[in-house]
Write a protein that holds these residues in place. Sequence first.
Motif, PDB file in Angstrom:
ATOM      1  N   CYS A 331       0.901  -1.213  -0.173  1.00 33.21           N
ATOM      2  CA  CYS A 331      -0.149   0.200   0.026  1.00 33.21           C
ATOM      3  C   CYS A 331       0.827   1.285   0.090  1.00 33.21           C
ATOM      4  N   GLU A 332       2.235   1.045   0.102  1.00 31.67           N
ATOM      5  CA  GLU A 332       3.029   2.368  -0.096  1.00 31.67           C
ATOM      6  C   GLU A 332       4.227   2.016  -0.901  1.00 31.67           C
ATOM      7  N   PRO A 333       4.765   2.985  -1.535  1.00 35.57           N
ATOM      8  CA  PRO A 333       5.936   2.743  -2.487  1.00 35.57           C
ATOM      9  C   PRO A 333       6.988   2.649  -1.705  1.00 35.57           C
ATOM     10  N   TYR A 334       8.101   1.355  -1.767  1.00 38.54           N
ATOM     11  CA  TYR A 334       9.129   1.399  -1.093  1.00 38.54           C
ATOM     12  C   TYR A 334      10.494   0.974  -2.095  1.00 38.54           C
ATOM     13  N   GLY A 335      11.487   1.588  -2.233  1.00 43.95           N
ATOM     14  CA  GLY A 335      12.470   1.483  -2.999  1.00 43.95           C
ATOM     15  C   GLY A 335      13.897   0.846  -2.407  1.00 43.95           C
ATOM     16  N   GLY A 336      13.713   0.258  -1.452  1.00 42.62           N
ATOM     17  CA  GLY A 336      14.777  -0.545  -0.809  1.00 42.62           C
ATOM     18  C   GLY A 336      14.738  -2.008  -1.319  1.00 42.62           C
ATOM     19  N   SER A 337      15.554  -2.839  -0.866  1.00 41.35           N
ATOM     20  CA  SER A 337      15.523  -4.349  -1.377  1.00 41.35           C
ATOM     21  C   SER A 337      14.590  -5.226  -1.097  1.00 41.35           C
ATOM     22  N   LEU A 338      14.199  -5.950  -1.833  1.00 43.25           N
ATOM     23  CA  LEU A 338      12.899  -6.926  -1.310  1.00 43.25           C
ATOM     24  C   LEU A 338      13.283  -8.285  -1.497  1.00 43.25           C
ATOM     25  N   ALA A 339      14.981  -8.235  -1.509  1.00 49.02           N
ATOM     26  CA  ALA A 339      15.443  -9.742  -1.614  1.00 49.02           C
ATOM     27  C   ALA A 339      14.895 -10.601  -0.453  1.00 49.02           C
ATOM     28  N   SER A 340      14.628 -10.266   0.637  1.00 45.32           N
ATOM     29  CA  SER A 340      14.250 -11.066   1.725  1.00 45.32           C
ATOM     30  C   SER A 340      12.973 -11.504   1.666  1.00 45.32           C
ATOM     31  N   TRP A 341      11.949 -11.233   0.593  1.00 47.22           N
ATOM     32  CA  TRP A 341      10.787 -11.923   0.318  1.00 47.22           C
ATOM     33  C   TRP A 341      10.888 -13.341  -0.095  1.00 47.22           C
ATOM     34  N   TYR A 342      12.077 -13.612  -0.696  1.00 41.68           N
ATOM     35  CA  TYR A 342      12.188 -15.044  -1.273  1.00 41.68           C
ATOM     36  C   TYR A 342      12.687 -15.781   0.027  1.00 41.68           C
ATOM     37  N   VAL A 343      13.137 -15.175   1.068  1.00 42.67           N
ATOM     38  CA  VAL A 343      13.258 -15.815   2.160  1.00 42.67           C
ATOM     39  C   VAL A 343      11.970 -16.379   3.011  1.00 42.67           C
ATOM     40  N   TYR A 344      11.205 -15.282   3.128  1.00 39.98           N
ATOM     41  CA  TYR A 344       9.812 -15.661   4.055  1.00 39.98           C
ATOM     42  C   TYR A 344       9.172 -16.572   3.025  1.00 39.98           C
ATOM     43  N   ASN A 345       9.078 -16.230   1.629  1.00 36.69           N
ATOM     44  CA  ASN A 345       8.209 -17.033   0.738  1.00 36.69           C
ATOM     45  C   ASN A 345       8.591 -18.388   0.614  1.00 36.69           C
ATOM     46  N   ASN A 346       9.943 -18.935   1.312  1.00 36.88           N
ATOM     47  CA  ASN A 346      10.229 -20.124   0.912  1.00 36.88           C
ATOM     48  C   ASN A 346      10.628 -20.932   2.464  1.00 36.88           C
ATOM     49  N   LEU A 347       9.945 -20.492   3.490  1.00 30.17           N
ATOM     50  CA  LEU A 347      10.102 -21.094   4.762  1.00 30.17           C
ATOM     51  C   LEU A 347       9.270 -22.419   4.971  1.00 30.17           C
ATOM     52  N   ASN A 348       8.430 -22.493   3.903  1.00 31.53           N
ATOM     53  CA  ASN A 348       7.544 -23.961   4.042  1.00 31.53           C
ATOM     54  C   ASN A 348       6.672 -23.815   5.440  1.00 31.53           C
ATOM     55  N   GLN A 349       6.718 -24.768   6.437  1.00 32.59           N
ATOM     56  CA  GLN A 349       5.826 -24.967   7.538  1.00 32.59           C
ATOM     57  C   GLN A 349       6.251 -24.038   8.707  1.00 32.59           C
ATOM     58  N   ASN A 350       7.678 -23.452   8.711  1.00 36.58           N
ATOM     59  CA  ASN A 350       8.018 -22.745   9.840  1.00 36.58           C
ATOM     60  C   ASN A 350       7.372 -21.359   9.981  1.00 36.58           C
ATOM     61  N   LYS A 351       7.128 -21.006  11.233  1.00 38.75           N
ATOM     62  CA  LYS A 351       6.437 -19.557  11.340  1.00 38.75           C
ATOM     63  C   LYS A 351       7.449 -18.377  11.798  1.00 38.75           C
ATOM     64  N   VAL A 352       8.550 -18.818  12.359  1.00 31.16           N
ATOM     65  CA  VAL A 352       9.141 -17.975  13.093  1.00 31.16           C
ATOM     66  C   VAL A 352      10.691 -17.926  12.399  1.00 31.16           C
TER      67      VAL A 352
END
Length: 592
Positions: A331-352
């Motif tokens: 909902c807001e523009p953000y120009g920094g790195s989005l690389a960590s998305w791929y970490v969170y998106n691939n954690l499978n069953q872990n929540k933390v």
Amino acid sequence: MCGIFGINKKETKEFINKIISDNNHRGPDQNDYYQNESLTLIHNRLSILDIEHGCQPMYFKDLVIIYNGEIFNSVSLRKSLEDKGYYFETNNSDTEVLLKLYHFKGKDMLLDLNGMFAFVIYDKKKNILFGAVDRFSIKPLYYTINNNIFSFSSEIKPLLSINTITKKLSKNSVFDYFQLQYVPFENTIFEEIKKIKNSNFFVYDLNLKSLSINEYKKKDQIYEFKNYNEIIEVGKNCLNNSIKKWSQSDVPISCSLSGGLDSSLISAIFAKNSSKKIETITVGFDGEDKNHDERYFASKVSKFLNSDHREVIVNPKKILSDMDMIFENLCEPYGGSLASWYVYNNLNQNKVIFTGTGADEIFGNYGKWKNFIISDFFVKNFYNNFFNQNFLDLKHFYGFMYSKIFYHKELKKLFLNYEKNNNLIYKINSLIETNSHRTKKIIQEIDFNLQLPWEFLYITDRLSMLNSIETRTPFLDDEMISFINSVPNKHMGKITNSKKLLKDIAKGFIPDEIIQRKKKGFVLPKENWLKNDLKKKLDYFSSSDFIKKQEIFSENEIKKLVGKFYKSKNNTSLVEKIWTFFIFQFWYEKNF
């Protein structure tokens, strides 16, 4: 983690279901609401602690709470409250601790909390809402007040569902974004939606329909050191304690492992304290973007720790489809790195997951302070500031010298209706509360209240929660902050080794090769993507038709800027300018 929402009116079941749906990624495990004739409170739960008994809203006497976060000293607080005569019905729910601590101490409870939180308590006797966020706003809280309707939420999107809200851009926030690549302080990109600043609490009087917001100040412990070796030993002990406390969980915890100093150190200490093999995950790039890849170092650390390690390879072709979903929910523009998305998106069953966020800011931020003291860094920084800003703004020295993407004179050319506004420069400078002239500590103080909460913690929360993942940042434990605030200025990094203290603390925990390696950073290969995979989109966003419809930018200036970018190579400043513009346009198309 969780999603919370409230509004000072009795809402329909249809509206409640819409909010629950909007916040479902923040808490898919359970949802519920509280309602009376003048109030609706809604909660989405991601179950981490006391999975069976920690459901919300939670009630005690005349109090109702909805809460997002973790209180890592809740065990000692619970014990203290039990000594005062309070009885607890849950096993280890920190929500119940918050509720009874407020009953006992009122707003002074905030001084006792160590953790990450955003909560709101409805006090039926006083007919008020009392809410607060933690000292760094690790957990966010947005609000809007319009036509006597007050509402708050963990994210912006649910607030846009309120029919009294208009989706109007905040001009000042747009200008701030183009300077910093994020929207800082209490503002958002929308004129009518604000956020509760870090270390702030609010009281909303439901009778008077009035809102007051105030700051609370935590008193840190003061450490006395005999020498530098003692500083290192105390630092090791504090970090070890922090990671132990932030390991409190009824579900497994993974570690984000970039192969750099910060994440490797957290992983090493967590592994040392764990009774079983820990899980680590890293992101890598293939092909032309391999110079951004850190899998080699992450793999070395994983082998050293004997962790259960996974690698995620980022495919540039997929970035557009991911960005669609990301910016629809940011909902807001953000120009920094989005690389960590791929970490969170691939954690499978872990929540933390543990991350190293905050280490840079508390351990010298890789020498950002060098830009503010007489040196080659200062001269270069002053040159950029002097020629691109108003000289009179130099009276706000630290705000004037703070590095920006676009400066005042560049913004004046870029925007059709740019209004001269040195509010950002003034606000940055006003973050300084210390009376000393210790530049390293001053820059740290600015970063604690600017880049850390409104860029790094902002994106950490959003990207992780979009995947229903709770991120934990043990470097930001109260004990660590007390320690670093006690360290004498002369030990806060050197010109030639700006993160020396953390490196010395890390010795013995991780291999020297990892400690001494040059900082690479968790970044995206922006220039390559903008000139190849994202080129068609960039051309579209800078086209005459798109620019004219917006009535925001100077068509000629955008054309010159993009043309210059295509002819350049390895021009970091220009890449960041174009990326900042591209992300704004991408966000604008998704939201307007």
